[in-house]
Design an enzyme around this catalytic site. Sequence first.
Site, PDB file in Angstrom:
ATOM      1  N   SER A 132     -26.063 -14.748  31.296  1.00 14.19           N
ATOM      2  CA  SER A 132     -27.233 -15.582  31.576  1.00 14.19           C
ATOM      3  C   SER A 132     -27.611 -15.498  33.054  1.00 14.19           C
ATOM      4  O   SER A 132     -28.794 -15.577  33.414  1.00 14.19           O
ATOM      5  CB  SER A 132     -26.939 -17.041  31.196  1.00 14.19           C
ATOM      6  OG  SER A 132     -26.722 -17.164  29.807  1.00 14.19           O
ATOM      7  N   GLU A 363     -30.799 -12.161  24.273  1.00  9.96           N
ATOM      8  CA  GLU A 363     -32.096 -12.239  24.961  1.00  9.96           C
ATOM      9  C   GLU A 363     -32.252 -13.571  25.689  1.00  9.96           C
ATOM     10  O   GLU A 363     -33.353 -14.111  25.827  1.00  9.96           O
ATOM     11  CB  GLU A 363     -33.259 -12.044  23.971  1.00  9.96           C
ATOM     12  CG  GLU A 363     -33.243 -10.746  23.220  1.00  9.96           C
ATOM     13  CD  GLU A 363     -34.018  -9.653  23.920  1.00  9.96           C
ATOM     14  OE1 GLU A 363     -34.684  -9.932  24.913  1.00  9.96           O
ATOM     15  OE2 GLU A 363     -33.940  -8.515  23.454  1.00  9.96           O
TER      16      GLU A 363
END
Length: 633
Positions: A132, A363
């Site tokens: 992240s 994603e």
Amino acid sequence: MLFQATPQHEEFRAKVREFAEAEIKPIAATLDQENLFPDEIVQKMGQMGLMGLPFPTEYGGSGLDILHYSIGVEELSRVDGGIGVILSAHVSLGCWPIYAFGTEKQKKKYLTPLAKGEKLGAFGLTESEAGSDAGGTETTAELSGDHYVLSGSKIFITNAPKADIYVVFAVTTPDIGTRGISAFIVEKGWEGFTFGDKYDKMGIRSSTTAELNFNNVKVPKENLLGKEGQGFKIAMATLDGGRIGIASQSLGIAQGAYESALDYAKEREQFGMAIAHQQAISFKIADMATKLRACRFLVYSAAELKENHESYAMESAMAKQYTSDRCLEIVNDALQIYGGSGFIKGIDVERFYRDAKICTIYEGTNEIQRVVIAAHLIGKAPKTDGKPKKKGALTGERKKIILKDGTAQEQVAALVEGLNKDGYDFTVGIPLDTPIVQAERIVSAGKGIGPKENMELVKALAVQAGAAIGSSRPVAETLKYVPLSRYVGMSGQKFKGNLYIACGISGAGQHLKGIKEASTIVAINSNPNAPIFKNADYGIVGDVEVILPLLTEALDNGTPKTDAPPMKKMKRTKPLKPARLYKLYVCCGCGYEYDKDIGDAEAGIAPGVAFDKLPEEWLCPCCAEEKDQFIEV
């Protein structure tokens, strides 16, 4: 505003659905159970023009809009979520950054065969310590003449190792954070570019996922994508669009599960009627249909915004987060409607259930999506006053004495001398099959040891080192050289003893976290860029077939090992911190001291930036005096 797709879009949907029903559905269960990549299906998708849906025909694309692409991913995922993400990762991640940021030459050379479906694309951003937080990228690309030298590794890469073209992100300018990251186009087959094992995933098993390893890979300067330092910008822009693909995948999985459960509810009879007419079930079906409609509007709206060159970053994050969360709820209800039958392998809702979870993770996790959405609504959070910390090794502070110079015999002699000084007694030993969690010493084998017969070298070394046998995950799980109970790592057995000798282990994050409590780590590997060396006390860069017999001989005192006494945990020897060889700079206005080991987090200055390298516009963080008001101390 009818809020419905055009006849052209629905005609395209019918075409893809017919293909998915005829070509994919009959083999979907087999692809899942056997973890097979659908090579022939992907080839046919290329022939249909699916692999270049939103790109201009001049670059080999189909010249259609983003909504066509979204529908394509949705319809494939309605039958098999893995095949849906093959298309999504190829188009959104492998092709789009080349289309958006590439030169005309790069587009002709790389985008054209990708869009035609002649080659497959992928995207290399994620690392063990940069998920992240993409700003934590540690892969490096150093300019050397007419090429960059790429070193490092990437994990969880969709379409690897099947993909031919990779967009890879690496640090070109250290110590300046995200501004030092650049993007490159890298081809499979280049010297030094290798792949780790294909992951054995819970879901989307028709999609292949693997590690990328770069050992001094030469990347031509003309393969720099955009400009140096634009990598983070390219990555974030790419992910904004990629989220539409994952939202479409989530929508397709949910749609497939809903339709399957609806058909089953109409056929399954209990208490004299189809269970679809039982209120408990009919309400579930109504809620599922409502959620699907809301998700579809969000996804298609984000696609239309992108197609019309409107701001869409927040909307794509909303679509990805909301649709993947609702997808989990819908597949859960679908399996509940099936009851016990839905829990059986081979039933499509069982596969949908496993496929759905990843959509909330990749994603950008859904937690990160909420950060993105909130930042658009209320602005970014202010910078904290905390001092930045350099990321250390996953195994903690280590001596990192890497032996590269001299002959193999001299390197081994230096290693043994160091271990003797550390207090290791090699006249004693433990059984080779001692449980990992109880062992004082472990000699562990990685894929780098080569063929199975080389396990005899590992065993011989373990005997003379007085250690038990261990391994990395692939050696136990994939190669099956040792039982599963012998593999070491965060996901296996954690080693908390004294001496850990890693033979041919590259150093995946989960493995390193499993040995971080070892008192001493020794690494033997032929790849000088292997992460294990950054996490070791001692290391030898060399061939294990050469080093292991020499080390075995060096530790052999000519007599059998006596039984080791009960383990006594040895204190880890920490490296001495070098004396400061540079001056501090003190502000004449307030006395603030600028220390390059600390930097200035408030101004975005990372640790390691010398005072004379600070931007001219930099000001004292305490009183705003200019640089020329600082004096050397």
